[in-house]
Scaffold this motif. Structure first.
Motif, PDB file in Angstrom:
ATOM      1  N   PRO A 132       0.838  -1.205   0.000  1.00 37.38           N
ATOM      2  CA  PRO A 132       0.000   0.000   0.000  1.00 37.38           C
ATOM      3  C   PRO A 132       0.872   1.253   0.000  1.00 37.38           C
ATOM      4  N   GLY A 133       0.484   2.238  -0.796  1.00 37.36           N
ATOM      5  CA  GLY A 133       1.214   3.489  -0.873  1.00 37.36           C
ATOM      6  C   GLY A 133       2.472   3.429  -1.713  1.00 37.36           C
ATOM      7  N   SER A 134       2.622   2.388  -2.521  1.00 35.45           N
ATOM      8  CA  SER A 134       3.832   2.226  -3.330  1.00 35.45           C
ATOM      9  C   SER A 134       4.000   3.336  -4.346  1.00 35.45           C
ATOM     10  N   ARG A 135       5.256   3.713  -4.552  1.00 35.53           N
ATOM     11  CA  ARG A 135       5.640   4.635  -5.622  1.00 35.53           C
ATOM     12  C   ARG A 135       6.682   3.896  -6.447  1.00 35.53           C
ATOM     13  N   VAL A 136       6.327   3.588  -7.692  1.00 36.17           N
ATOM     14  CA  VAL A 136       7.205   2.844  -8.590  1.00 36.17           C
ATOM     15  C   VAL A 136       8.010   3.829  -9.419  1.00 36.17           C
ATOM     16  N   THR A 137       9.333   3.638  -9.436  1.00 37.82           N
ATOM     17  CA  THR A 137      10.216   4.451 -10.277  1.00 37.82           C
ATOM     18  C   THR A 137      11.163   3.515 -11.009  1.00 37.82           C
ATOM     19  N   SER A 138      11.866   4.043 -11.980  1.00 35.24           N
ATOM     20  CA  SER A 138      12.878   3.291 -12.740  1.00 35.24           C
ATOM     21  C   SER A 138      12.339   1.952 -13.229  1.00 35.24           C
ATOM     22  N   LEU A 139      11.203   1.974 -13.855  1.00 37.02           N
ATOM     23  CA  LEU A 139      10.545   0.751 -14.310  1.00 37.02           C
ATOM     24  C   LEU A 139      11.101   0.286 -15.650  1.00 37.02           C
ATOM     25  N   SER A 140      11.521  -0.965 -15.700  1.00 36.55           N
ATOM     26  CA  SER A 140      11.868  -1.649 -16.938  1.00 36.55           C
ATOM     27  C   SER A 140      10.879  -2.798 -17.045  1.00 36.55           C
ATOM     28  N   ASP A 141      10.116  -2.872 -18.150  1.00 35.67           N
ATOM     29  CA  ASP A 141       8.962  -3.760 -18.197  1.00 35.67           C
ATOM     30  C   ASP A 141       8.890  -4.562 -19.507  1.00 35.67           C
ATOM     31  N   GLY A 173       9.511 -10.024 -18.026  1.00 35.94           N
ATOM     32  CA  GLY A 173       9.364  -9.699 -16.612  1.00 35.94           C
ATOM     33  C   GLY A 173       9.599  -8.221 -16.389  1.00 35.94           C
ATOM     34  N   ALA A 174       9.659  -7.817 -15.151  1.00 31.87           N
ATOM     35  CA  ALA A 174       9.814  -6.393 -14.841  1.00 31.87           C
ATOM     36  C   ALA A 174      10.822  -6.213 -13.725  1.00 31.87           C
ATOM     37  N   SER A 175      11.486  -5.061 -13.752  1.00 25.30           N
ATOM     38  CA  SER A 175      12.307  -4.653 -12.617  1.00 25.30           C
ATOM     39  C   SER A 175      12.003  -3.183 -12.364  1.00 25.30           C
ATOM     40  N   PHE A 176      11.982  -2.820 -11.091  1.00 28.36           N
ATOM     41  CA  PHE A 176      11.616  -1.464 -10.725  1.00 28.36           C
ATOM     42  C   PHE A 176      12.099  -1.155  -9.322  1.00 28.36           C
ATOM     43  N   VAL A 177      12.099   0.131  -9.007  1.00 30.15           N
ATOM     44  CA  VAL A 177      12.472   0.608  -7.681  1.00 30.15           C
ATOM     45  C   VAL A 177      11.204   1.088  -6.994  1.00 30.15           C
ATOM     46  N   LEU A 178      11.058   0.751  -5.726  1.00 28.46           N
ATOM     47  CA  LEU A 178       9.971   1.278  -4.903  1.00 28.46           C
ATOM     48  C   LEU A 178      10.564   2.377  -4.028  1.00 28.46           C
ATOM     49  N   SER A 179      10.182   3.626  -4.306  1.00 27.02           N
ATOM     50  CA  SER A 179      10.697   4.736  -3.516  1.00 27.02           C
ATOM     51  C   SER A 179       9.843   4.986  -2.277  1.00 27.02           C
ATOM     52  N   ALA A 180       8.698   4.362  -2.200  1.00 23.48           N
ATOM     53  CA  ALA A 180       7.839   4.421  -1.014  1.00 23.48           C
ATOM     54  C   ALA A 180       7.009   3.144  -1.015  1.00 23.48           C
ATOM     55  N   PRO A 181       6.654   2.644   0.117  1.00 24.52           N
ATOM     56  CA  PRO A 181       6.988   3.062   1.475  1.00 24.52           C
ATOM     57  C   PRO A 181       8.462   2.786   1.789  1.00 24.52           C
ATOM     58  N   ASP A 182       8.841   2.988   3.049  1.00 20.01           N
ATOM     59  CA  ASP A 182      10.244   2.813   3.419  1.00 20.01           C
ATOM     60  C   ASP A 182      10.656   1.343   3.290  1.00 20.01           C
ATOM     61  N   PRO A 183      11.951   1.067   3.129  1.00 16.70           N
ATOM     62  CA  PRO A 183      12.420  -0.305   2.890  1.00 16.70           C
ATOM     63  C   PRO A 183      11.978  -1.325   3.935  1.00 16.70           C
ATOM     64  N   GLN A 184      11.976  -0.962   5.209  1.00 17.67           N
ATOM     65  CA  GLN A 184      11.566  -1.928   6.231  1.00 17.67           C
ATOM     66  C   GLN A 184      10.092  -2.304   6.095  1.00 17.67           C
ATOM     67  N   ALA A 185       9.253  -1.342   5.761  1.00 23.84           N
ATOM     68  CA  ALA A 185       7.828  -1.634   5.551  1.00 23.84           C
ATOM     69  C   ALA A 185       7.641  -2.527   4.326  1.00 23.84           C
ATOM     70  N   VAL A 186       8.410  -2.285   3.272  1.00 22.88           N
ATOM     71  CA  VAL A 186       8.322  -3.111   2.062  1.00 22.88           C
ATOM     72  C   VAL A 186       8.747  -4.546   2.364  1.00 22.88           C
ATOM     73  N   LEU A 187       9.857  -4.709   3.078  1.00 25.62           N
ATOM     74  CA  LEU A 187      10.322  -6.058   3.419  1.00 25.62           C
ATOM     75  C   LEU A 187       9.297  -6.788   4.278  1.00 25.62           C
TER      76      LEU A 187
END
Length: 152
Positions: A73-82, A86-100
């Motif tokens: 929830p609240g994800s912000r996807v950046t640097s998307l290669s699709d 398959g896909a690779s991307f960076v999640l700039s939100a939420p914080d890394p601990q919440a994502v893990l």
């Protein structure tokens, strides 16, 4: 120190068009603009392998992932290669601990098998797979999370 160097190399490779973990090609769809993911359903997770609902705000979301693959929830996807593989991307939100925390919980509940959960001084990686032929990793540092999902 060695793990930190590997992290830097991996993050660099995932960020370079055509060299991402998903075997990119010159025809990859790459979008580098940040965008909020559409509102999440009551369950708290949004699956990204489906089209956005009519009337939802425009969002950058990976298309070439399993239909059951969730975003926190609240994800912000950046640097998307699709690319289709398959896909690779960076999640700039939420914080890394919440994502893990989210992926540890949600991947085990759904159609995925969590294969590895490795933590080092400043990095953590989760490896997972799906019986329908998908595999991936969630790689987190103290500042960002990179996700790569590909057809195995």
């Amino acid at each position: 120190m060695f793990a930190k160097r590997i992290v830097t190399v991996l993050a660099t490779l995932l960020a370079v068009p055509g060299l991402g973990a998903c075997g990119g090609t010159a025809t990859d769809t790459r979008r580098d603009e940040p965008a909020a993911i559409a509102p999440v359903p009551a369950s708290g997770a949004r699956t990204v392998g489906r089209d956005l609902q009519a009337g939802a705000p425009a969002a950058v979301a990976p298309r070439n992932v399993p239909a059951a693959f969730p975003l926190p929830p609240g994800s912000r996807v950046t640097s998307l290669s699709d690319p289709e593989s398959g896909a690779s991307f960076v999640l700039s939100a939420p914080d890394p601990q919440a994502v893990l925390s989210f992926y540890r919980r949600e991947l085990s509940r759904g159609a995925f098998t969590l294969l590895a959960d490795r933590a080092a001084a400043e990095t953590t990686s989760l490896a997972f797979r799906q019986d329908q032929g998908w595999a991936g990793t969630v790689f987190a540092t103290t500042h960002r999370v990179t996700v790569a999902v590909k057809r195995a």
